[in-house]
Design a protein around this motif. Structure first.
Motif, PDB file in Angstrom:
ATOM      1  N   ASN A 194       0.801  -1.219   0.000  1.00 43.03           N
ATOM      2  CA  ASN A 194       0.000   0.000   0.000  1.00 43.03           C
ATOM      3  C   ASN A 194       0.835   1.271   0.000  1.00 43.03           C
ATOM      4  OD1 ASN A 194      -3.011  -0.561   0.161  1.00 43.03           O
ATOM      5  ND2 ASN A 194      -2.186  -2.027   1.635  1.00 43.03           N
ATOM      6  N   MET A 195       1.970   1.257   0.694  1.00 42.61           N
ATOM      7  CA  MET A 195       2.847   2.433   0.725  1.00 42.61           C
ATOM      8  C   MET A 195       4.288   1.948   0.594  1.00 42.61           C
ATOM      9  SD  MET A 195       1.070   4.758   3.729  1.00 42.61           S
ATOM     10  CE  MET A 195       2.174   6.140   3.427  1.00 42.61           C
ATOM     11  N   VAL A 196       4.832   2.101  -0.587  1.00 43.05           N
ATOM     12  CA  VAL A 196       6.171   1.579  -0.868  1.00 43.05           C
ATOM     13  C   VAL A 196       7.217   2.315  -0.032  1.00 43.05           C
ATOM     14  CG1 VAL A 196       7.970   1.512  -2.638  1.00 43.05           C
ATOM     15  CG2 VAL A 196       5.689   0.691  -3.166  1.00 43.05           C
ATOM     16  N   ARG A 197       8.143   1.531   0.541  1.00 43.72           N
ATOM     17  CA  ARG A 197       9.290   2.068   1.286  1.00 43.72           C
ATOM     18  C   ARG A 197      10.572   1.682   0.555  1.00 43.72           C
ATOM     19  NH1 ARG A 197       8.307  -1.399   6.381  1.00 43.72           N
ATOM     20  NH2 ARG A 197       8.053  -2.839   4.632  1.00 43.72           N
ATOM     21  N   LEU A 198      11.672   2.283   0.938  1.00 43.18           N
ATOM     22  CA  LEU A 198      12.951   1.952   0.298  1.00 43.18           C
ATOM     23  C   LEU A 198      13.286   0.479   0.469  1.00 43.18           C
ATOM     24  CD1 LEU A 198      15.178   5.045   1.181  1.00 43.18           C
ATOM     25  CD2 LEU A 198      14.344   4.378  -1.081  1.00 43.18           C
ATOM     26  N   GLU A 199      12.981  -0.073   1.659  1.00 44.03           N
ATOM     27  CA  GLU A 199      13.333  -1.474   1.910  1.00 44.03           C
ATOM     28  C   GLU A 199      12.470  -2.454   1.118  1.00 44.03           C
ATOM     29  OE1 GLU A 199      11.447   0.008   5.866  1.00 44.03           O
ATOM     30  OE2 GLU A 199      12.591   0.860   4.193  1.00 44.03           O
ATOM     31  N   ASP A 200      11.401  -1.965   0.443  1.00 40.19           N
ATOM     32  CA  ASP A 200      10.583  -2.848  -0.392  1.00 40.19           C
ATOM     33  C   ASP A 200      11.217  -3.100  -1.751  1.00 40.19           C
ATOM     34  OD1 ASP A 200       8.528  -3.193   1.485  1.00 40.19           O
ATOM     35  OD2 ASP A 200       7.616  -1.284   0.928  1.00 40.19           O
ATOM     36  N   ALA A 201      12.190  -2.300  -2.129  1.00 38.27           N
ATOM     37  CA  ALA A 201      12.860  -2.509  -3.415  1.00 38.27           C
ATOM     38  C   ALA A 201      13.581  -3.854  -3.396  1.00 38.27           C
ATOM     39  CB  ALA A 201      13.853  -1.381  -3.680  1.00 38.27           C
ATOM     40  N   GLY A 202      13.536  -4.571  -4.539  1.00 34.13           N
ATOM     41  CA  GLY A 202      14.227  -5.858  -4.596  1.00 34.13           C
ATOM     42  C   GLY A 202      13.640  -6.757  -5.657  1.00 34.13           C
ATOM     43  N   SER A 203      14.036  -8.032  -5.560  1.00 34.28           N
ATOM     44  CA  SER A 203      13.644  -9.049  -6.539  1.00 34.28           C
ATOM     45  C   SER A 203      12.555  -9.932  -5.935  1.00 34.28           C
ATOM     46  CB  SER A 203      14.867  -9.888  -6.919  1.00 34.28           C
ATOM     47  OG  SER A 203      14.508 -10.913  -7.812  1.00 34.28           O
ATOM     48  N   PRO A 225       9.804 -21.824  -8.657  1.00 34.17           N
ATOM     49  CA  PRO A 225       9.494 -20.387  -8.579  1.00 34.17           C
ATOM     50  C   PRO A 225       9.370 -19.763  -9.969  1.00 34.17           C
ATOM     51  CG  PRO A 225      11.343 -20.955  -7.149  1.00 34.17           C
ATOM     52  CD  PRO A 225      11.092 -22.145  -8.007  1.00 34.17           C
ATOM     53  N   SER A 226       8.583 -18.702 -10.047  1.00 35.00           N
ATOM     54  CA  SER A 226       8.499 -17.932 -11.284  1.00 35.00           C
ATOM     55  C   SER A 226       9.846 -17.282 -11.586  1.00 35.00           C
ATOM     56  CB  SER A 226       7.433 -16.850 -11.143  1.00 35.00           C
ATOM     57  OG  SER A 226       7.854 -15.891 -10.168  1.00 35.00           O
ATOM     58  N   ASP A 227      10.005 -16.801 -12.806  1.00 37.31           N
ATOM     59  CA  ASP A 227      11.148 -15.931 -13.077  1.00 37.31           C
ATOM     60  C   ASP A 227      10.986 -14.664 -12.245  1.00 37.31           C
ATOM     61  OD1 ASP A 227      12.183 -17.720 -14.934  1.00 37.31           O
ATOM     62  OD2 ASP A 227      10.989 -16.865 -16.578  1.00 37.31           O
ATOM     63  N   PRO A 228      12.092 -14.055 -11.798  1.00 39.20           N
ATOM     64  CA  PRO A 228      11.967 -12.907 -10.890  1.00 39.20           C
ATOM     65  C   PRO A 228      11.492 -11.645 -11.612  1.00 39.20           C
ATOM     66  CG  PRO A 228      14.264 -13.316 -11.410  1.00 39.20           C
ATOM     67  CD  PRO A 228      13.495 -14.439 -12.029  1.00 39.20           C
ATOM     68  N   VAL A 229      10.894 -10.756 -10.836  1.00 36.58           N
ATOM     69  CA  VAL A 229      10.539  -9.426 -11.310  1.00 36.58           C
ATOM     70  C   VAL A 229      11.151  -8.426 -10.330  1.00 36.58           C
ATOM     71  CG1 VAL A 229       8.350  -9.304 -10.021  1.00 36.58           C
ATOM     72  CG2 VAL A 229       8.634  -7.965 -12.113  1.00 36.58           C
ATOM     73  N   GLU A 230      11.644  -7.289 -10.880  1.00 39.50           N
ATOM     74  CA  GLU A 230      12.313  -6.299 -10.041  1.00 39.50           C
ATOM     75  C   GLU A 230      11.343  -5.180  -9.668  1.00 39.50           C
ATOM     76  OE1 GLU A 230      15.412  -6.584  -8.918  1.00 39.50           O
ATOM     77  OE2 GLU A 230      15.674  -8.492  -9.989  1.00 39.50           O
ATOM     78  N   LEU A 231      11.385  -4.800  -8.406  1.00 40.62           N
ATOM     79  CA  LEU A 231      10.630  -3.637  -7.941  1.00 40.62           C
ATOM     80  C   LEU A 231      11.641  -2.534  -7.654  1.00 40.62           C
ATOM     81  CD1 LEU A 231       7.990  -2.283  -7.039  1.00 40.62           C
ATOM     82  CD2 LEU A 231       8.363  -3.240  -4.767  1.00 40.62           C
ATOM     83  N   ALA A 232      11.633  -1.481  -8.487  1.00 38.64           N
ATOM     84  CA  ALA A 232      12.571  -0.367  -8.335  1.00 38.64           C
ATOM     85  C   ALA A 232      11.854   0.797  -7.665  1.00 38.64           C
ATOM     86  CB  ALA A 232      13.112   0.052  -9.701  1.00 38.64           C
ATOM     87  N   VAL A 233      12.534   1.459  -6.715  1.00 41.21           N
ATOM     88  CA  VAL A 233      11.954   2.555  -5.938  1.00 41.21           C
ATOM     89  C   VAL A 233      12.845   3.782  -6.081  1.00 41.21           C
ATOM     90  CG1 VAL A 233      11.235   3.311  -3.640  1.00 41.21           C
ATOM     91  CG2 VAL A 233      10.933   0.924  -4.319  1.00 41.21           C
ATOM     92  N   ARG A 234      12.232   4.975  -6.311  1.00 38.09           N
ATOM     93  CA  ARG A 234      12.984   6.221  -6.373  1.00 38.09           C
ATOM     94  C   ARG A 234      13.229   6.724  -4.961  1.00 38.09           C
ATOM     95  NH1 ARG A 234       9.068   7.626 -10.329  1.00 38.09           N
ATOM     96  NH2 ARG A 234       8.202   9.225  -8.929  1.00 38.09           N
ATOM     97  N   ALA A 235      14.494   7.048  -4.667  1.00 37.29           N
ATOM     98  CA  ALA A 235      14.860   7.450  -3.307  1.00 37.29           C
ATOM     99  C   ALA A 235      14.314   8.814  -2.952  1.00 37.29           C
ATOM    100  CB  ALA A 235      16.376   7.432  -3.149  1.00 37.29           C
TER     101      ALA A 235
END
Length: 739
Positions: free
Chosen positions: A228-237, A254-264
């Motif tokens: 619901n509210m993305v934080r920096l620590e949520d970034a990852g694979s 497991p599925s192939d990974p997807v990346e979650l990128a977050v703007r600092a």
């Protein structure tokens, strides 16, 4: 020729059996299963999993082993991993830290016997699983014992290990992020996981660590995991997996990974920081508003309250959900618990479970979408990391406004090392409303320990005691309906810094009887005495529909049964009556929704059985010949031994009892003939004095004949005291006269 005849006979029998099966006359034997295992701890629980009026053959047999647990539990581990691909190998290690030359046993949940048995020279047993198959997935544990020990005591069961099998033949799921990234801090992000079938159960991983699980709707291939509210620590694979329906231990890869990128840094981030500052300012304003409210007799504050009520009515504001823990917030290391979150009357809701992480942060653990107003978050094989503070929130699918956080619940994980205490209840586990009882918890081995009393469903320890000796007394005074429930205790040592505790005691069940509840009634549908092998039905009736009834024989619980929702009566059936079924029966019920508040027992009903092994009595009439109006006659009943109790039956209905003198084996019943209908058949029966529920078969009948109008009445017997003689018009239970 003999072989040919036998073949024809066998073929005819086989065809007959097939016809019987097709028509439902013959049923194949059922399978039998024990949950969780056929090896059960002393005082533990197990369940044995076909009901039809037409009985099948008996199932195969299952042997239940009851183990008294005394020695410390062994350590259990899996190498190389608890997740293995089909065809791979793994090893389960079971280690006893304290004793050598013990025999180890490996158990798998659902198996009817010990899976493997080892007797190593040292204190480590190795149980290999080679060329793993889908059926090898499941829950395993181990324990040990000593063949040379005559006391037949064993260790406690180890913690459970969960073996999951990944099957490369299953199609991999796919995963994607719905919104394009990089994502601003505070943004809402949805990650979609899709499988090859509908209604699968998906597991969501970040950097190979499980963070949430969720089941797709029955009509959908896909489920959505929401941050619901993305934080920096949520970034990852991120990856996801699914398991087969009906087999939670066979997984896809497991599925192939997807990346979650977050703007600092982002404008949204600045907005969030400004919003936080605004919230702080709002809190200060509310404090000032409260002061003004007190100074102005509450003119401003009601305005704020009315505004909040309008927000609630329009859906802008939702009350916080309730939160509870099943069975208790105090959990054994390796045990299981479930967190229940509930909204009040909101249907089709999305719940999220959070756990407090580093200072001033909450970690999202699970997201669950449900059609109901509540959701269960199960946590299995609890570790120390599962201890801590949990909260939950919810939103309606029709409104994206989230509720406030629930109250917090604190989960305590207890490493169990010391022997369990003994627990008892005085004076009884059944107590009436307003009475007192005491729960006693005793540690047989150590003094100066601190005891803790737990009640199932409570969010904290109910009572805590630090007695001078090894016995803690927990009183419950002026008992209320809410005091009913399941209790247990454990102990620990404040002076020892290793934070290890005893095993939990056995459970005690406190039931509260409420005299304000109407008593149920009970009756036997068929008239007795009953022949051996007969089918007998007992009916128990209560004041409401759909109650849960319990049937007792001589105050000992036999079965329980719930009445249908539209009925206030239920039927307990004995399909084939045996001699040991004879006795006095009562029933009780408990309130719906509260299995620990009970009615008082019903009045008793007797189940009387005829024993064909008892010699039939003989019967004769004195004087012989035809009777006449007003004539007195004597019916004599004779049994095989002295000191019996006889009953006289007129047209198969009991009309009078009679005790013999200790030195005689006969009883005499005196009758006065007064009506025509009294010229009928008479029989008698008896039972032994010490067993009033098992009767002989009736004697052969004797028929009274006569001319003219006749009448019969019971008169006093010379073998009974005057106070028990039968008089004209008397209508007592044992002495009812029908003439």
């Amino acid at each position: 020729m003999r072989s040919f005849s036998f073949s024809i006979f066998f073929l005819e029998w086989w065809l007959t059996r097939q016809r019987w099966t097709a028509r439902g006359y013959y049923k194949a034997k059922p399978s039998i299963l024990v949950i969780p295992s056929a090896t059960v701890a002393l005082g533990g629980n197990f369940t044995i999993l076909f009901h039809n009026e037409q009985w099948s053959d008996f199932s195969d047999e299952v042997h239940i082993y009851i183990r008294e647990q005394f020695y410390p539990k062994p350590n259990v581990s899996v190498s190389p991993s608890q997740v293995v691909a089909v065809g791979g190998n793994l090893t389960i290690h079971c280690k006893n830290e304290y004793y050598q030359e013990s025999e180890f046993y490996l158990i798998k949940e659902g198996d009817l016997d010990v899976l493997q048995k080892k007797r190593p020279r040292r204190n480590l047993a190795v149980f290999p699983i080679t060329n793993a198959k889908a059926s090898d997935g499941g829950i395993y544990w181990c324990y040990y014992g000593f063949l040379a020990s005559p006391d037949q005591r064993y260790s406690c069961f180890s913690d459970k290990v969960y073996i999951n099998i990944t099957d490369p033949a299953l199609n991999k799921p796919s995963i994607r992020v719905r919104q394009k990234g990089p994502h601003a801090l505070g943004a809402k992000v949805q990650i979609l996981c899709e499988g090859p079938e509908k209604g699968l159960n998906f597991y969501f991983h970040k950097s190979m660590e499980l963070i949430a699980s969720q089941m797709a709707k029955s009509e959908s291939y896909m489920t959505t995991f929401t941050i619901n509210m993305v934080r920096l620590e949520d970034a990852g694979s991120y990856t996801c997996q699914y398991h087969l329906r009906g087999n939670p231990f066979v997984w896809s890869e497991p599925s192939d990974p997807v990346e979650l990128a977050v703007r600092a840094d982002s404008p949204v981030g600045n907005i969030i920081r400004l919003a936080v500052a605004g919230l702080v300012l709002l809190v200060l304003v509310l404090i000032v508003a409260e002061a003004v409210y007190l100074a102005t007799n509450g003119i401003i504050f009601p305005g704020w309250w009315l505004t909040r009520q309008r927000w609630t009515a329009r859906g802008y504001y939702k009350p916080k959900p309730s939160i509870s823990v099943i069975p208790s917030a105090t959990v054994a290391l390796g045990g299981n618990f479930t967190i229940l979150c509930k909204s009040e009357g909101h249907q089709r809701t999305e719940f999220q479970l959070y756990k407090e992480g580093p200072p001033a942060s909450l970690q999202l653990l699970h997201t669950e979408l449900t059609e109901r107003d509540e959701v269960l978050f199960p946590i299995v094989n609890a570790q120390q990391a599962h201890g801590g503070i949990y909260r939950c929130i919810f939103q309606s699918v029709h409104n994206e406004q989230w509720s406030d956080y629930s109250d917090e619940v604190h989960i305590y994980i207890r490493e169990q090392f010391y022997p369990k205490p003994n627990v008892s209840v005085s004076p009884s586990q059944v107590v009436a409303v307003g009475e007192n009882l005491t729960i006693l918890c005793k540690n047989e081995y150590y003094q100066e320990s601190e005891f803790y009393l737990i009640k199932e469903g409570n969010l904290d320890v109910l009572q805590k005691k630090r007695p001078s000796w090894n016995l803690a007394v927990f009183p419950i005074t002026n008992a209320k309906a809410s005091d009913g429930g399941i209790y247990w205790c454990y102990y620990g040592f404040i002076s020892i810094s290793d934070h290890r505790y005893s095993y939990f005691s056995e459970r005690v069940y406190i039931n509260i009887t409420d005299p304000a509840l109407n008593k149920p009634s009970i009756k036997v549908r068929q008239k007795g005495p009953h022949a051996l092998g007969a089918k007998v039905k007992m009916l128990c009736q209560g004041p409401e529909k759909g109650l849960n009834f319990y049937l007792y024989k001589s105050m000992e619980l036999i079965p329980s049964q719930t009445a249908k929702l539209e009925k206030n009566i239920t039927t307990f059936t004995i399909n084939m009556v045996r001699l040991e079924d004879a006795g006095s029966y009562t029933c009780q019920y408990h309130l719906r929704g509260n299995p620990f508040v009970w009615s008082e027992p019903s009045q008793p009903v007797e189940l009387v059985v005829r024993d064909p092994s008892l010699s039939k009595p003989s019967i004769k009439v004195k004087p012989r010949g035809e009777g006449s109006l007003g004539m007195n006659i004597t019916i004599e009943c004779q049994g095989p031994e002295k000191d019996l109790k006889y009953f006289l039956l007129k047209s198969k209905k009991r009309i009078a009892p009679q005790m013999t003198n200790p030195d005689r084996n006969t009883a005499e019943f005196l009758l006065s003939l007064k009506r025509q209908e009294d010229a009928t058949d008479y029989t008698c029966q008896y039972h032994r004095i010490g067993n009033p529920f098992v009767w002989s078969e009736p004697s052969d009948p004797v028929e009274l004949t006569g001319s003219g109008k006749k009448l019969a009445s019971c008169v006093s017997s010379p073998f009974l005291p005057k106070s028990r003689s039968l008089q004209m018009g008397m209508n007592l239970w044992d002495y009812r006269c029908t003439g």
